[in-house]
Design an enzyme around this catalytic site. Sequence first.
Site, PDB file in Angstrom:
ATOM      1  N   GLU A 211      -0.220  16.293  -0.744  1.00  0.00           N
ATOM      2  CA  GLU A 211      -0.483  15.659  -2.040  1.00  0.00           C
ATOM      3  C   GLU A 211      -0.368  16.682  -3.162  1.00  0.00           C
ATOM      4  O   GLU A 211       0.231  16.414  -4.211  1.00  0.00           O
ATOM      5  CB  GLU A 211      -1.881  15.035  -2.037  1.00  0.00           C
ATOM      6  CG  GLU A 211      -2.002  13.794  -1.168  1.00  0.00           C
ATOM      7  CD  GLU A 211      -3.417  13.283  -1.050  1.00  0.00           C
ATOM      8  OE1 GLU A 211      -3.589  12.117  -0.673  1.00  0.00           O
ATOM      9  OE2 GLU A 211      -4.373  14.047  -1.325  1.00  0.00           O
TER      10      GLU A 211
ATOM     11  N   LYS B 156      -9.844  15.617  -3.942  1.00  0.00           N
ATOM     12  CA  LYS B 156      -8.972  14.782  -3.128  1.00  0.00           C
ATOM     13  C   LYS B 156      -8.924  15.359  -1.714  1.00  0.00           C
ATOM     14  O   LYS B 156      -9.273  16.502  -1.502  1.00  0.00           O
ATOM     15  CB  LYS B 156      -7.560  14.727  -3.714  1.00  0.00           C
ATOM     16  CG  LYS B 156      -7.488  13.974  -5.047  1.00  0.00           C
ATOM     17  CD  LYS B 156      -6.102  14.006  -5.676  1.00  0.00           C
ATOM     18  CE  LYS B 156      -5.004  13.651  -4.720  1.00  0.00           C
ATOM     19  NZ  LYS B 156      -5.213  12.328  -4.049  1.00  0.00           N
TER      20      LYS B 156
ATOM     21  N   SER C 272      -6.090   4.321   0.837  1.00  0.00           N
ATOM     22  CA  SER C 272      -6.126   2.868   0.669  1.00  0.00           C
ATOM     23  C   SER C 272      -5.711   2.428  -0.728  1.00  0.00           C
ATOM     24  O   SER C 272      -5.054   1.390  -0.888  1.00  0.00           O
ATOM     25  CB  SER C 272      -7.525   2.341   0.996  1.00  0.00           C
ATOM     26  OG  SER C 272      -8.513   2.982   0.204  1.00  0.00           O
ATOM     27  N   THR C 273      -6.062   3.204  -1.751  1.00  0.00           N
ATOM     28  CA  THR C 273      -5.666   2.831  -3.110  1.00  0.00           C
ATOM     29  C   THR C 273      -4.173   3.057  -3.309  1.00  0.00           C
ATOM     30  O   THR C 273      -3.486   2.230  -3.927  1.00  0.00           O
ATOM     31  CB  THR C 273      -6.482   3.618  -4.148  1.00  0.00           C
ATOM     32  OG1 THR C 273      -7.869   3.561  -3.819  1.00  0.00           O
ATOM     33  CG2 THR C 273      -6.293   3.028  -5.537  1.00  0.00           C
TER      34      THR C 273
ATOM     35  N   LYS D 169     -15.548   6.275  -9.009  1.00  0.00           N
ATOM     36  CA  LYS D 169     -14.989   7.608  -8.751  1.00  0.00           C
ATOM     37  C   LYS D 169     -15.056   8.524  -9.975  1.00  0.00           C
ATOM     38  O   LYS D 169     -14.840   9.733  -9.851  1.00  0.00           O
ATOM     39  CB  LYS D 169     -13.534   7.492  -8.284  1.00  0.00           C
ATOM     40  CG  LYS D 169     -13.327   6.585  -7.071  1.00  0.00           C
ATOM     41  CD  LYS D 169     -14.039   7.098  -5.849  1.00  0.00           C
ATOM     42  CE  LYS D 169     -13.943   6.130  -4.683  1.00  0.00           C
ATOM     43  NZ  LYS D 169     -12.579   5.897  -4.232  1.00  0.00           N
TER      44      LYS D 169
ATOM     45  N   ALA E 129      -8.112   9.144  -5.882  1.00  0.00           N
ATOM     46  CA  ALA E 129      -8.986  10.317  -5.929  1.00  0.00           C
ATOM     47  C   ALA E 129     -10.316   9.958  -5.286  1.00  0.00           C
ATOM     48  O   ALA E 129     -10.748   8.805  -5.328  1.00  0.00           O
ATOM     49  CB  ALA E 129      -9.199  10.781  -7.364  1.00  0.00           C
ATOM     50  N   ASP E 130     -10.946  10.960  -4.698  1.00  0.00           N
ATOM     51  CA  ASP E 130     -12.299  10.767  -4.185  1.00  0.00           C
ATOM     52  C   ASP E 130     -13.320  10.905  -5.307  1.00  0.00           C
ATOM     53  O   ASP E 130     -14.347  10.220  -5.310  1.00  0.00           O
ATOM     54  CB  ASP E 130     -12.572  11.767  -3.069  1.00  0.00           C
ATOM     55  CG  ASP E 130     -11.611  11.570  -1.894  1.00  0.00           C
ATOM     56  OD1 ASP E 130     -11.530  10.436  -1.396  1.00  0.00           O
ATOM     57  OD2 ASP E 130     -10.931  12.534  -1.507  1.00  0.00           O
TER      58      ASP E 130
ATOM     59  N   GLY F 226      -9.903  13.201   1.123  1.00  0.00           N
ATOM     60  CA  GLY F 226     -10.692  12.409   2.051  1.00  0.00           C
ATOM     61  C   GLY F 226      -9.859  11.814   3.171  1.00  0.00           C
ATOM     62  O   GLY F 226     -10.350  11.594   4.278  1.00  0.00           O
ATOM     63  N   GLY F 227      -8.572  11.579   2.881  1.00  0.00           N
ATOM     64  CA  GLY F 227      -7.666  11.058   3.900  1.00  0.00           C
ATOM     65  C   GLY F 227      -6.954  12.133   4.696  1.00  0.00           C
ATOM     66  O   GLY F 227      -6.180  11.828   5.606  1.00  0.00           O
TER      67      GLY F 227
END
Length: 231
Positions: free
Chosen positions: A107, A98, A34-35, A125, A87-88, A100-101
Amino acid sequence: MTQDELKQLVGQAAADYVNANVPEGSVIGVGTGSTANCFIDALAAGKTRYRGAVSSSLATTARLQSHGFKVLDLNEIDSLPVYVDGADEIDHSGAMIKGGGGALTREKIVASVSDVFVCIADASKLVETLGSFPLPIEVVPMARTSIGRRVTALGGVPVVRVTKEGVPFITDNGNEIIDVKGLRISDPRTLETHVNAWPGVVTVGLFASRGADLCLLGTDTGVDTIRFSKG
């Protein structure tokens, strides 16, 4: 500010950074989530400055193409001056969790060839020690159980990621993800190397060997720029 507003803030800040620091005609590396989507949306106004983008997931490819960006294969690219991604979790050395998606492998590949890795995140974060967010590991499906046993031996709790329908989540690469809870990661670089050596691991969602060079951190008072020393 809400979390969505902070994401939009850092997305715009990243677009401003890229427009100010990356030469026209370059290719931009773009992350997933989302970011990262907020960055894509903000960069779209200046997309004609760039030859195209390298995407880290099918979802990001769709987002880029919806804005008219040309999406290029990484194998066609000689250089990638910048990679922008969320980043998570991120610590004060620039190491991150990283994935989560679900796009951690692509990546990591795109980040590894970039000259500058720009992390964009909201202030929640930034952590002292990684591990509160479950650590993703992308695994070849037949190795799921054996890797789960190794995770348990480390003191973690392995949880196979599932969809809302209750079936295993499948990555863009056709693999599964184990999310590891309960770890306190004091030495992310060493743990990254250790887990990546397990047979059946595609990659672990620790970005420490190739961490962020700078972080654009969204706060209620604006965007803080944190630069990380790699010496």
